[in-house]
Motif scaffolding. Sequence first.
Motif, PDB file in Angstrom:
ATOM      1  N   THR A   8       0.823  -1.213   0.000  1.00  0.00           N
ATOM      2  CA  THR A   8       0.000   0.000   0.000  1.00  0.00           C
ATOM      3  C   THR A   8       0.856   1.263   0.000  1.00  0.00           C
ATOM      4  O   THR A   8       0.360   2.354   0.272  1.00  0.00           O
ATOM      5  CB  THR A   8      -0.928   0.015   1.229  1.00  0.00           C
ATOM      6  OG1 THR A   8      -0.122  -0.027   2.407  1.00  0.00           O
ATOM      7  CG2 THR A   8      -1.895  -1.156   1.222  1.00  0.00           C
ATOM      8  N   SER A   9       2.146   1.125  -0.327  1.00  0.00           N
ATOM      9  CA  SER A   9       3.071   2.257  -0.249  1.00  0.00           C
ATOM     10  C   SER A   9       2.720   3.380  -1.228  1.00  0.00           C
ATOM     11  O   SER A   9       3.106   4.519  -1.015  1.00  0.00           O
ATOM     12  CB  SER A   9       4.505   1.791  -0.491  1.00  0.00           C
ATOM     13  OG  SER A   9       4.630   1.236  -1.793  1.00  0.00           O
ATOM     14  N   PRO A  13      -2.008   8.494   2.745  1.00  0.00           N
ATOM     15  CA  PRO A  13      -2.924   8.424   3.882  1.00  0.00           C
ATOM     16  C   PRO A  13      -4.029   9.471   3.742  1.00  0.00           C
ATOM     17  O   PRO A  13      -3.838  10.515   3.106  1.00  0.00           O
ATOM     18  CB  PRO A  13      -2.030   8.723   5.082  1.00  0.00           C
ATOM     19  CG  PRO A  13      -0.822   9.391   4.534  1.00  0.00           C
ATOM     20  CD  PRO A  13      -0.675   8.948   3.110  1.00  0.00           C
ATOM     21  N   SER A  15      -6.236  12.424   4.974  1.00  0.00           N
ATOM     22  CA  SER A  15      -6.000  13.533   5.900  1.00  0.00           C
ATOM     23  C   SER A  15      -7.276  13.912   6.654  1.00  0.00           C
ATOM     24  O   SER A  15      -8.381  13.499   6.286  1.00  0.00           O
ATOM     25  CB  SER A  15      -5.507  14.750   5.112  1.00  0.00           C
ATOM     26  OG  SER A  15      -6.537  15.206   4.248  1.00  0.00           O
TER      27      SER A  15
END
Length: 80
Positions: A8-9, A13, A15
């Motif tokens: 999942t790099s 993410p 916010s």
Amino acid sequence: MTDEEIDTSDIPPLSDEFFLKAKLRMPSSLATATVAIRIDSETLAWFQSKGEKAEQHMAAALRIYAEAQKNAAVMGQSTS
């Protein structure tokens, strides 16, 4: 493949701004059916903690999941 094996790099993410702008999507008034299913108590408690519309939220979550599966099948992918 386990969850730990999924890379999942390349997914950024989410916010706080994302969640401030997020909107709950509920399906329009579609024909519904009443069913009985087994669900673990922790998941049920989480939905119930969100308020009196827990059943509608569970139905919406299932619908979103089903639509994602249909879209993946059309694109020749498997998400299961």
